[in-house]
Design a protein around this motif. Structure first.
Motif, mmCIF file in Angstrom:
data_model
loop_
_atom_site.group_PDB
_atom_site.id
_atom_site.type_symbol
_atom_site.label_atom_id
_atom_site.label_comp_id
_atom_site.label_asym_id
_atom_site.label_seq_id
_atom_site.Cartn_x
_atom_site.Cartn_y
_atom_site.Cartn_z
ATOM 1 N N GLY A 103 0.757 -1.321 0.111
ATOM 2 C CA GLY A 103 -0.129 -0.066 -0.060
ATOM 3 C C GLY A 103 0.842 1.198 -0.004
ATOM 4 N N PHE A 104 1.886 1.299 -0.411
ATOM 5 C CA PHE A 104 2.868 2.411 -0.649
ATOM 6 C C PHE A 104 2.234 3.502 -1.871
ATOM 7 N N ASP A 105 2.261 4.596 -1.161
ATOM 8 C CA ASP A 105 1.861 5.960 -2.036
ATOM 9 C C ASP A 105 3.161 6.261 -2.862
ATOM 10 N N ILE A 106 2.676 6.698 -4.089
ATOM 11 C CA ILE A 106 3.937 7.314 -4.579
ATOM 12 C C ILE A 106 3.996 8.668 -4.622
ATOM 13 N N THR A 107 5.394 9.041 -3.957
ATOM 14 C CA THR A 107 5.372 10.600 -3.734
ATOM 15 C C THR A 107 6.761 11.025 -4.225
ATOM 16 N N ASP A 108 6.850 12.181 -4.301
ATOM 17 C CA ASP A 108 8.045 12.688 -4.798
ATOM 18 C C ASP A 108 9.270 12.479 -3.992
ATOM 19 N N SER A 117 6.633 0.905 -9.823
ATOM 20 C CA SER A 117 5.931 0.328 -11.020
ATOM 21 C C SER A 117 4.767 1.277 -11.578
ATOM 22 N N GLU A 118 4.125 0.805 -12.592
ATOM 23 C CA GLU A 118 2.905 1.429 -12.947
ATOM 24 C C GLU A 118 1.788 1.424 -11.830
ATOM 25 N N PRO A 119 1.294 2.274 -11.554
ATOM 26 C CA PRO A 119 0.114 2.379 -10.436
ATOM 27 C C PRO A 119 -0.846 1.093 -10.706
ATOM 28 N N TYR A 120 -1.252 0.504 -9.578
ATOM 29 C CA TYR A 120 -2.324 -0.690 -9.637
ATOM 30 C C TYR A 120 -3.438 -0.365 -8.778
ATOM 31 N N LYS A 121 -3.677 0.831 -7.922
ATOM 32 C CA LYS A 121 -4.510 1.283 -7.008
ATOM 33 C C LYS A 121 -4.357 2.854 -6.938
ATOM 34 N N TYR A 122 -5.699 3.209 -7.118
ATOM 35 C CA TYR A 122 -6.157 4.720 -7.076
ATOM 36 C C TYR A 122 -6.827 5.172 -5.634
ATOM 37 N N SER A 123 -6.619 5.884 -4.771
ATOM 38 C CA SER A 123 -7.213 6.160 -3.874
ATOM 39 C C SER A 123 -7.069 7.348 -3.099
ATOM 40 N N PHE A 124 -7.195 7.614 -2.091
ATOM 41 C CA PHE A 124 -7.298 8.960 -1.176
ATOM 42 C C PHE A 124 -7.130 8.691 0.415
ATOM 43 N N GLY A 125 -6.899 9.692 1.148
ATOM 44 C CA GLY A 125 -6.764 9.516 2.461
ATOM 45 C C GLY A 125 -8.232 9.173 3.212
ATOM 46 N N GLY A 126 -8.057 8.461 4.152
ATOM 47 C CA GLY A 126 -9.374 8.290 4.922
ATOM 48 C C GLY A 126 -9.076 8.204 6.488
ATOM 49 N N LEU A 127 -10.136 8.221 7.193
ATOM 50 C CA LEU A 127 -10.170 8.447 8.594
ATOM 51 C C LEU A 127 -10.835 7.456 9.411
ATOM 52 N N VAL A 128 -10.319 6.661 10.311
ATOM 53 C CA VAL A 128 -11.218 5.740 11.341
ATOM 54 C C VAL A 128 -11.182 6.262 12.468
ATOM 55 N N GLU A 220 -1.632 7.558 -5.696
ATOM 56 C CA GLU A 220 -1.655 6.273 -6.465
ATOM 57 C C GLU A 220 -0.702 5.357 -5.890
ATOM 58 N N GLN A 221 -0.778 4.152 -5.952
ATOM 59 C CA GLN A 221 -0.021 3.025 -4.977
ATOM 60 C C GLN A 221 0.625 2.210 -6.052
ATOM 61 N N ALA A 222 1.802 1.708 -5.858
ATOM 62 C CA ALA A 222 2.414 0.911 -6.638
ATOM 63 C C ALA A 222 3.482 -0.130 -5.916
ATOM 64 N N PHE A 257 -11.782 -5.741 -2.221
ATOM 65 C CA PHE A 257 -12.349 -4.520 -1.607
ATOM 66 C C PHE A 257 -13.751 -4.302 -1.967
ATOM 67 N N GLY A 258 -14.564 -5.408 -1.620
ATOM 68 C CA GLY A 258 -16.032 -5.258 -1.750
ATOM 69 C C GLY A 258 -16.568 -4.797 -2.862
ATOM 70 N N GLY A 259 -16.076 -5.311 -4.005
ATOM 71 C CA GLY A 259 -16.712 -5.111 -5.317
ATOM 72 C C GLY A 259 -16.133 -3.745 -5.978
ATOM 73 N N GLU A 260 -15.666 -2.984 -4.899
ATOM 74 C CA GLU A 260 -14.727 -1.577 -5.774
ATOM 75 C C GLU A 260 -13.893 -1.791 -6.658
ATOM 76 N N ASP A 261 -13.678 -1.066 -7.738
ATOM 77 C CA ASP A 261 -12.597 -1.140 -8.555
ATOM 78 C C ASP A 261 -11.434 0.023 -8.241
ATOM 79 N N VAL A 262 -10.336 -0.299 -7.718
ATOM 80 C CA VAL A 262 -9.471 0.544 -7.339
ATOM 81 C C VAL A 262 -8.547 0.847 -8.394
ATOM 82 N N THR A 263 -8.537 0.067 -9.513
ATOM 83 C CA THR A 263 -7.688 -0.050 -10.493
ATOM 84 C C THR A 263 -7.427 1.124 -11.507
ATOM 85 N N GLU A 264 -8.586 1.908 -11.519
ATOM 86 C CA GLU A 264 -8.605 3.011 -12.297
ATOM 87 C C GLU A 264 -8.618 4.450 -11.683
#
Length: 279
Positions: A103-108, A117-128, A220-222, A257-264
């Motif tokens: 789950g490593f984010d691509i950062t500068d 690698s090329e990203p295989y997951k697109y997401s954003f920050g959440g909060l529990v 983006e995670q890769a 991910f419970g039916g979610e498509d995180v690949t796009e």
């Protein structure tokens, strides 16, 4: 004397040619992997649903299964090396592991030391947060003074520190331990990837935590790779492209991910606030 001079010059020319031949045939990082017949992948084994142990006590998860599929494509075995998240990147840099998937984010900042690698997951920050009272958090300003739980070196804990939160660090703890500590008040919130957090909260629905509405930092995670050369990245990217085209990535996303498509890439995430993590 002339014969000796010619012989000496010939030897120098041959030596120079020999040096070029050696340089041209220098072993790449991928050659070394192919020779040993396996890829060593650093991961935590505790990050549901990306890298964790299922009911059958076998390591699985979205990123674990992607790595297994890449191994099949490249005709090499995949060996997972489990460790705390704070040591994973270091293991790639030191050569202990060939790559990392956790789950490593691509950062500068990370791109200065690693390849991705090329990203295989697109997401954003959440909060529990606590289900009973939102942990007293209504806005990002409310992070100030609250206790944030996570790995010391993660991007999300860096963001929490930058917003004034007090870090409470863990060494490779499982999701349920994090959640119980939030519910009991030992900590106040867990800043992390939204899809990982949301899936885990739904799985551990009886532990007294929930997702907050706050969203931030599109990501983006890769796979993280050594920057020694591009040979491994090229192979991994080729395999990922095939898996994407065959629909394998989206199938794994739906499974974990419970039916979610995180690949796009996600729409409208450019509107989310972005906070720079504190080192």
């Amino acid at each position: 004397m002339k014969f000796g001079l010619v012989t000496a010059l010939s030897a120098l020319v041959l030596a120079a040619c020999g040096g070029n031949t050696v340089g041209d045939s220098e072993e790449t990082a991928w050659d070394a992997i192919e020779e040993k017949g396996k890829i060593t992948v650093a991961t935590s084994g505790t990050l549901f649903p990306s890298s964790y142990y299922g009911d059958d006590n076998v390591l699985t998860g979205y990123e674990v299964e992607i790595m297994k599929a890449i191994g099949e494509k490249l005709d090499v075995d995949v060996e997972f090396m489990e460790m705390g998240v704070d040591g994973i990147l270091t293991s790639v840099q030191s050569g202990q592991a060939d790559m990392a998937a956790n789950g490593f984010d691509i950062t500068d900042a990370r791109k200065e030391d690693y390849l991705f690698s090329e990203p295989y997951k697109y997401s954003f920050g959440g909060l529990v947060v606590r289900a009973s009272d939102n942990s007293g958090i209504e806005s990002f300003e409310d992070w100030d003074g609250k206790k944030a739980a996570g790995g010391a070196t993660t991007t999300y804990m860096g963001i929490a520190r930058s917003l004034g939160a007090e870090p409470v660090t863990y060494d490779n703890a499982t999701n349920d331990i994090f959640f119980r500590d939030v519910a009991s008040g030992r900590t106040d919130f867990i800043p992390n990837d939204y899809y990982i957090s949301n899936t885990a909260v739904q799985f551990f629905a009886d532990l007294g935590v929930k997702m907050h509405d706050l969203k931030y930092n599109p990501s983006e995670q890769a796979i993280v790779l050594s920057n020694d050369d591009n040979s491994v990245k090229e192979k991994v990217d080729e395999a990922l492209a095939e898996l994407r085209e065959e629909g394998v990535l989206s199938e794994l996303s739906a499974e974990f991910f419970g039916g979610e498509d995180v690949t796009e890439p996600l729409e409208n995430v450019d509107e989310l606030p972005v906070f720079e993590p504190e080192d």
